[in-house]
Scaffold this motif. Structure first.
Motif, PDB file in Angstrom:
ATOM      1  N   LEU A  19     -20.410  -7.961  -2.620  1.00 57.37           N
ATOM      2  CA  LEU A  19     -19.872  -8.856  -3.651  1.00 57.37           C
ATOM      3  C   LEU A  19     -18.587  -8.294  -4.248  1.00 57.37           C
ATOM      4  N   MET A  20     -18.560  -6.995  -4.480  1.00 59.73           N
ATOM      5  CA  MET A  20     -17.355  -6.388  -5.053  1.00 59.73           C
ATOM      6  C   MET A  20     -16.179  -6.469  -4.080  1.00 59.73           C
ATOM      7  N   VAL A  21     -16.422  -6.218  -2.811  1.00 57.17           N
ATOM      8  CA  VAL A  21     -15.351  -6.291  -1.811  1.00 57.17           C
ATOM      9  C   VAL A  21     -14.868  -7.732  -1.652  1.00 57.17           C
ATOM     10  N   PHE A  22     -15.805  -8.697  -1.667  1.00 56.97           N
ATOM     11  CA  PHE A  22     -15.418 -10.095  -1.582  1.00 56.97           C
ATOM     12  C   PHE A  22     -14.555 -10.496  -2.772  1.00 56.97           C
ATOM     13  N   ALA A  23     -14.894 -10.001  -3.962  1.00 51.88           N
ATOM     14  CA  ALA A  23     -14.101 -10.309  -5.148  1.00 51.88           C
ATOM     15  C   ALA A  23     -12.688  -9.754  -5.020  1.00 51.88           C
ATOM     16  N   LEU A  24     -12.562  -8.547  -4.494  1.00 56.63           N
ATOM     17  CA  LEU A  24     -11.221  -7.992  -4.300  1.00 56.63           C
ATOM     18  C   LEU A  24     -10.433  -8.782  -3.254  1.00 56.63           C
ATOM     19  N   GLY A  25     -11.105  -9.236  -2.216  1.00 55.16           N
ATOM     20  CA  GLY A  25     -10.437 -10.066  -1.215  1.00 55.16           C
ATOM     21  C   GLY A  25     -10.000 -11.402  -1.789  1.00 55.16           C
ATOM     22  N   LEU A  26     -10.818 -11.959  -2.665  1.00 51.39           N
ATOM     23  CA  LEU A  26     -10.478 -13.245  -3.286  1.00 51.39           C
ATOM     24  C   LEU A  26      -9.254 -13.122  -4.178  1.00 51.39           C
ATOM     25  N   VAL A  27      -9.186 -12.085  -4.961  1.00 51.09           N
ATOM     26  CA  VAL A  27      -8.017 -11.916  -5.831  1.00 51.09           C
ATOM     27  C   VAL A  27      -6.770 -11.593  -5.003  1.00 51.09           C
ATOM     28  N   THR A  28      -6.930 -10.879  -3.895  1.00 53.99           N
ATOM     29  CA  THR A  28      -5.794 -10.609  -3.014  1.00 53.99           C
ATOM     30  C   THR A  28      -5.296 -11.897  -2.371  1.00 53.99           C
ATOM     31  N   PHE A  29      -6.220 -12.728  -1.918  1.00 56.42           N
ATOM     32  CA  PHE A  29      -5.839 -14.014  -1.351  1.00 56.42           C
ATOM     33  C   PHE A  29      -5.086 -14.862  -2.381  1.00 56.42           C
ATOM     34  N   GLY A  30      -5.619 -14.912  -3.594  1.00 56.31           N
ATOM     35  CA  GLY A  30      -4.946 -15.676  -4.652  1.00 56.31           C
ATOM     36  C   GLY A  30      -3.575 -15.125  -4.954  1.00 56.31           C
ATOM     37  N   TYR A  31      -3.436 -13.811  -4.957  1.00 57.14           N
ATOM     38  CA  TYR A  31      -2.142 -13.201  -5.245  1.00 57.14           C
ATOM     39  C   TYR A  31      -1.126 -13.498  -4.148  1.00 57.14           C
ATOM     40  N   LEU A  32      -1.569 -13.458  -2.891  1.00 58.11           N
ATOM     41  CA  LEU A  32      -0.637 -13.661  -1.786  1.00 58.11           C
ATOM     42  C   LEU A  32      -0.234 -15.120  -1.597  1.00 58.11           C
ATOM     43  N   PHE A  69      -4.408 -19.476  -8.727  1.00 59.78           N
ATOM     44  CA  PHE A  69      -4.470 -18.027  -8.873  1.00 59.78           C
ATOM     45  C   PHE A  69      -5.269 -17.638 -10.108  1.00 59.78           C
ATOM     46  N   VAL A  70      -5.075 -18.334 -11.188  1.00 65.30           N
ATOM     47  CA  VAL A  70      -5.809 -18.039 -12.423  1.00 65.30           C
ATOM     48  C   VAL A  70      -7.301 -18.239 -12.207  1.00 65.30           C
ATOM     49  N   VAL A  71      -7.658 -19.333 -11.548  1.00 65.52           N
ATOM     50  CA  VAL A  71      -9.071 -19.606 -11.278  1.00 65.52           C
ATOM     51  C   VAL A  71      -9.649 -18.552 -10.347  1.00 65.52           C
ATOM     52  N   SER A  72      -8.934 -18.217  -9.290  1.00 68.61           N
ATOM     53  CA  SER A  72      -9.439 -17.206  -8.349  1.00 68.61           C
ATOM     54  C   SER A  72      -9.530 -15.843  -9.019  1.00 68.61           C
ATOM     55  N   PHE A  73      -8.615 -15.555  -9.934  1.00 67.82           N
ATOM     56  CA  PHE A  73      -8.661 -14.274 -10.634  1.00 67.82           C
ATOM     57  C   PHE A  73      -9.913 -14.164 -11.501  1.00 67.82           C
ATOM     58  N   TYR A  74     -10.185 -15.196 -12.288  1.00 65.29           N
ATOM     59  CA  TYR A  74     -11.351 -15.135 -13.166  1.00 65.29           C
ATOM     60  C   TYR A  74     -12.664 -15.180 -12.384  1.00 65.29           C
ATOM     61  N   ILE A  75     -12.699 -15.926 -11.305  1.00 59.58           N
ATOM     62  CA  ILE A  75     -13.904 -15.937 -10.475  1.00 59.58           C
ATOM     63  C   ILE A  75     -14.107 -14.569  -9.827  1.00 59.58           C
ATOM     64  N   SER A  76     -13.037 -13.940  -9.385  1.00 57.85           N
ATOM     65  CA  SER A  76     -13.174 -12.626  -8.762  1.00 57.85           C
ATOM     66  C   SER A  76     -13.602 -11.572  -9.779  1.00 57.85           C
ATOM     67  N   VAL A  77     -13.151 -11.685 -11.010  1.00 63.56           N
ATOM     68  CA  VAL A  77     -13.603 -10.755 -12.052  1.00 63.56           C
ATOM     69  C   VAL A  77     -15.099 -10.904 -12.273  1.00 63.56           C
ATOM     70  N   LEU A  78     -15.565 -12.132 -12.360  1.00 66.34           N
ATOM     71  CA  LEU A  78     -16.995 -12.364 -12.563  1.00 66.34           C
ATOM     72  C   LEU A  78     -17.813 -11.870 -11.365  1.00 66.34           C
ATOM     73  N   LEU A  79     -17.339 -12.132 -10.151  1.00 64.66           N
ATOM     74  CA  LEU A  79     -18.046 -11.669  -8.958  1.00 64.66           C
ATOM     75  C   LEU A  79     -18.067 -10.146  -8.878  1.00 64.66           C
ATOM     76  N   PHE A  80     -16.958  -9.515  -9.251  1.00 58.80           N
ATOM     77  CA  PHE A  80     -16.920  -8.058  -9.210  1.00 58.80           C
ATOM     78  C   PHE A  80     -17.903  -7.464 -10.214  1.00 58.80           C
ATOM     79  N   LEU A  81     -17.945  -8.012 -11.413  1.00 59.75           N
ATOM     80  CA  LEU A  81     -18.903  -7.525 -12.408  1.00 59.75           C
ATOM     81  C   LEU A  81     -20.336  -7.763 -11.975  1.00 59.75           C
ATOM     82  N   LEU A  82     -20.604  -8.930 -11.392  1.00 54.96           N
ATOM     83  CA  LEU A  82     -21.944  -9.217 -10.890  1.00 54.96           C
ATOM     84  C   LEU A  82     -22.332  -8.244  -9.785  1.00 54.96           C
ATOM     85  N   GLY A  83     -21.411  -7.954  -8.871  1.00 53.17           N
ATOM     86  CA  GLY A  83     -21.674  -6.994  -7.805  1.00 53.17           C
ATOM     87  C   GLY A  83     -21.900  -5.592  -8.339  1.00 53.17           C
TER      88      GLY A  83
END
Length: 73
Positions: free
Chosen positions: A23-36, A44-58
């Motif tokens: 879950l943590m690795v997926f969250a980092l990939g999601l924020v990288t995808f949004g950034y690129l 990007f804002v939505v993907s950033f906040y979702i990735s933060v929540l996924l990273f914390l959950l992981g």
């Protein structure tokens, strides 16, 4: 029978730890995808906040799935 229970608990703990790390690795990939691909947009804002929540959950999932060491007998 006791050894099988311990093995099952250990394998379940390892599975949960791998899931939390995944879950943590997926969250980092999601924020990288949004950034690129979506930098400067609302996506990007939505993907950033979702990735933060996924990273914390992981991280929580990983932390609470660790086995405590057995007390010395």
């Amino acid at each position: 029978m006791h050894k099988d229970d311990e093995t099952a608990k250990l394998l379940r703990s390892i599975r949960n730890m791998v899931f939390g790390i995944g879950l943590m690795v997926f969250a980092l990939g999601l924020v990288t995808f949004g950034y690129l691909f979506a930098q400067g947009t609302i996506l990007f804002v939505v993907s950033f906040y979702i990735s933060v929540l996924l990273f914390l959950l992981g991280a929580i999932w990983w932390f609470f799935s660790r086995r405590t060491s057995d007390p010395a007998e």
